[in-house]
Design an enzyme around this catalytic site. Structure first.
Site, PDB file in Angstrom:
ATOM      1  N   SER A 578     -24.433 -38.499  51.626  1.00 21.90           N
ATOM      2  CA  SER A 578     -23.491 -38.576  50.503  1.00 21.90           C
ATOM      3  C   SER A 578     -23.185 -37.177  50.020  1.00 21.90           C
ATOM      4  O   SER A 578     -23.999 -36.256  50.160  1.00 21.90           O
ATOM      5  CB  SER A 578     -24.091 -39.388  49.357  1.00 21.90           C
ATOM      6  N   TYR A 591     -30.724 -41.429  42.650  1.00 21.36           N
ATOM      7  CA  TYR A 591     -29.878 -41.564  43.850  1.00 21.36           C
ATOM      8  C   TYR A 591     -29.620 -40.190  44.473  1.00 21.36           C
ATOM      9  O   TYR A 591     -29.764 -40.016  45.699  1.00 21.36           O
ATOM     10  CB  TYR A 591     -28.563 -42.223  43.460  1.00 21.36           C
TER      11      TYR A 591
END
Length: 701
Positions: A578, A591
């Site tokens: 990501s 996260y």
């Protein structure tokens, strides 16, 4: 009328046939599909059928006789009109005046094109004259195991004469071609009134004046052959000389452990896909006393031989042998593969002719492991599976021939002349160029939806077989059904997979190895997102993120490396990370930290396994909302709250903040993954590719 048969399937539906009455070509297709539906009658892609009809000549308008016959390639079970060749019958007979003898067989195939009636029809096959020179309206040429068992028996001709009382003719083995058609014509002239002809070591021709008469005649002849074999089983002694060893119980587990090692050996020339079966017929053969006698003989029927090679490789490996040390296992098996390649090279050098094509892949197609089962390896899954089916046909033939007489295979020179036939070589050269991922096996975690399914679709479209998996059974079943309909049964397989469980991962990799032989591309895509301020972020949230994203990537990569090392042919591990691995944002501590760990884990693993030609790279998406379970829940609400907007505004918010002002879709991530594994970046590892529309904060420095 309803016929009763024990050894073949009578499938004729009078109501369906009545709907086709008057259309002989439609009835030919109907009959062909029925025959092809029963693998006891013919193999996949084997055999051909024909009909002869009156039709107007498009130039003169005068009636002429036209033969419709299955064209080159194709399968009887799925035959359509587009798979038929239509030729002027009188022109085919006129070719007899042009025939110059056996040395000039191949030139006749080019002349078939001058006999074509329907210019949109399929290219004629080498068997065209065999049908043309038999005067019957409907003709069937099949490769039934029961009939070939007699045709391949040492005294098959005498057996046919006695069994059918002279109502079946016999033509000794000869390679298919124009001359064989003339021999069929001669056999019929010398034996008027016969109902069919056996081809030595090859197959069967039967016929009738109508589609139905031909169909029933075919079934009756094959049924009688099967009855005769059944009557004789056991009279000479136990089948295949009796059982020598017992099968082990955990055959699938053993096969899944060994398959990647075998695949590595078989992929030394071209990367292969595998298939495994422990069919009872296979076990009866490979566990028998006669295995060592019969296996080296190879097959008799040309269709069998072309799919299975000159002979199988029989492993001298105990069914319960220690498989825990791949290096030691390779050292144990290497001499057997070296000996097989040497045997094949000698076979080529001994039998080659001045104009023979270059030697092909010297590795075995069929590998027999006594006590466990049979592996087959080929360029794709369908070819590997069909090779297994053909070798089972060959086993049936050997079993029958040995029961009534003595099995005989094709002489090696005859086998070579078929395998390296210039017409077969030309057919191979006309095949489409392999796709970039042909011969590759891809396992994508979380591939039942969103990014994972898009990657699977992309890899499938580029030639790979894919192993679908997910932790959601219903979602996985839906994806499996979707891929089955879109790509067919040989293109994918599936298994539930929980990336936080080493046991679940091992089960999935074993299933992948059993289905396809190993793995080449592993994509760590399974994920979860939790967006909360630090005050609301729980320890449970933190553990769940790191279990799925970090531990999951570690465990799956560990299993992938183990299989890739067994194969010894390199591979790719792709991690879907990501932009959050490098970009700091609000309410994202857990996260973002997990994604950073994934990113550095990519670099660390790349450094470790690079010398083994295993590449490890990452793709960094951002805001891929379409078809994502992540965005269906609290994550979307959390991100919207962090940015002070509504959930509905998120896609446009993310697009607007990018340099390209683009919405990112699952297909965009799939394309990035393909860029890494498609062949152009084989010398790239430890790298990251951002697919985020251009987020300046995410630029790598």
């Amino acid at each position: 009328m309803t016929e009763t048969f024990k050894h073949v399937s009578y499938l004729w539906d009078e109501a369906k046939a009545a709907e086709l009455a008057g259309d002989e070509v439609a009835l030919l297709i109907y009959r062909s599909n029925l025959l092809g539906a029963d693998l006891r009658l013919t193999n996949y892609g084997g055999g051909n059928t024909s009909c002869k009809v009156a039709a107007p000549d498009p130039l003169t308008g005068e009636p002429t006789r036209v033969m419709w016959v299955k064209g080159s390639g194709g399968d009887l079970g799925t035959l359509k009109k587009s798979g038929l060749a239509a030729l002027y019958l009188d022109r085919l007979h006129a070719l007899k005046n042009r025939y110059r003898g056996l040395e000039f067989e191949d030139e006749m195939v080019e002349l078939f094109n001058h006999c074509i009636y329907d210019l949109d029809s399929k290219a004629p096959s080498i068997d065209t004259p065999l049908h043309a020179f038999l005067p019957f309206n409907h003709v069937d040429h099949l490769h039934p195991d029961a009939a070939i068992a007699i045709a391949a028996a040492k005294d098959g001709e005498q057996i046919v004469k006695e069994l059918f009382g002279g109502t079946l003719g016999w033509v000794p083995w000869q390679r298919p071609g124009f001359d064989l058609g003339l021999q069929l014509e001669r056999c019929l002239a010398e034996n008027p009134g016969i109902r069919g002809i056996f081809l030595g070591s090859h197959g069967l021709f039967t016929w009738g004046d109508t589609a139905y008469e031909s169909y029933v005649n075919t079934l009756e002849v094959i049924e009688r052959c099967a009855e005769y074999l059944e009557e004789n089983y056991g009279k000479k002694g136990p089948v295949f000389g009796g059982q020598r060893i017992l099968s082990i119980d955990n055959r699938a587990a053993r096969a899944s452990r060994l398959a990647p090692v075998l695949r590595g050996f078989c992929s030394s020339y071209v990367q292969m896909i595998g298939h495994f079966t422990d069919d009872e017929r296979v076990l009866q053969f490979i566990n028998s006393h006669d295995l060592d006698k019969l296996a080296p003989l190879g097959t008799s029927c040309p269709d069998h031989f072309l799919r299975t090679k000159i002979q199988p490789l029989v492993l001298e490996l105990a069914p319960d042998a220690d498989l825990s040390d791949p290096k030691a296992l390779k050292e144990t098996l290497a001499p057997a593969f070296e000996a097989y390649r040497a045997m094949y090279t000698e076979y080529y050098q001994t039998c080659k002719r001045a104009n023979s094509p270059a030697m092909r892949d010297p590795n075995p197609v069929v590998i027999l492991w006594p006590g466990v089962g049979m592996f087959t390896f080929a360029k794709d899954k369908q070819t590997a599976r069909v090779a297994a089916e053909f070798y089972i046909n060959a086993i049936n033939v050997m079993r029958g021939a040995e029961a009534i007489s003595e099995y005989t295979s094709l002489p090696r020179q005859e086998a070579f002349d078929i395998e390296y036939w210039l017409l077969e070589e030309a057919k191979l050269q006309r095949m489409p160029k392999p796709k970039p991922l042909s011969g590759k096996i891809a396992l994508i975690t979380g591939s039942a939806g969103g990014i994972g399914k898009a990657i699977a679709r992309k890899f499938q479209a580029e030639g790979a077989v894919v192993f679908l998996n997910d932790n959601d059974a219903d979602r996985l079943a839906g994806a499996r059904e979707e891929f089955l309909k879109a790509y067919g049964k040989d293109a994918s397989s599936s298994e539930l997979l929980d990336v936080t469980s080493a046991e679940s991962i091992a089960k999935a990799f074993d299933a992948c190895a059993l289905a396809f032989g190993g793995v080449d591309i592993v994509v760590n895509n399974a994920g979860i997102s939790i967006s909360k301020p630090i005050a609301d972020h729980t320890e449970k949230d933190w553990d769940l993120l790191f279990d799925i994203l970090v531990k999951g990537q570690f465990l799956v990569s560990q299993a992938a490396v183990e299989v890739m090392r067994k194969q010894g042919i390199g591979g790719d591990i792709l991690n879907i990370v990501s932009k959050n691995a490098v970009v700091s944002g609000p309410n994202n501590l857990g996260y973002g930290s997990a994604k950073s760990a994934q990113a550095h884990g990519t670099r660390l693993l790349a450094a470790e396994v690079g010398p083994e030609k295993i590449r490890v790279n990452m793709v960094n998406p951002d805001a891929v909302i379409a078809d994502s379970k992540i965005w269906a829940g609290a994550w979307a609400e959390g991100r919207a709250k962090a940015y002070g907007i509504t959930v509905e505004e998120l896609p446009f918010y993310y697009a607007k903040r990018t340099l390209l002002n683009e919405v990112i879709l699952p297909d965009d991530i799939a394309n990035a993954c393909f860029a890494f594994v498609g062949g152009l970046l084989n010398k790239s590892t430890g790298n990251a590719l951002n697919v985020d529309g251009g987020v300046a904060m995410g630029f790598y420095r």
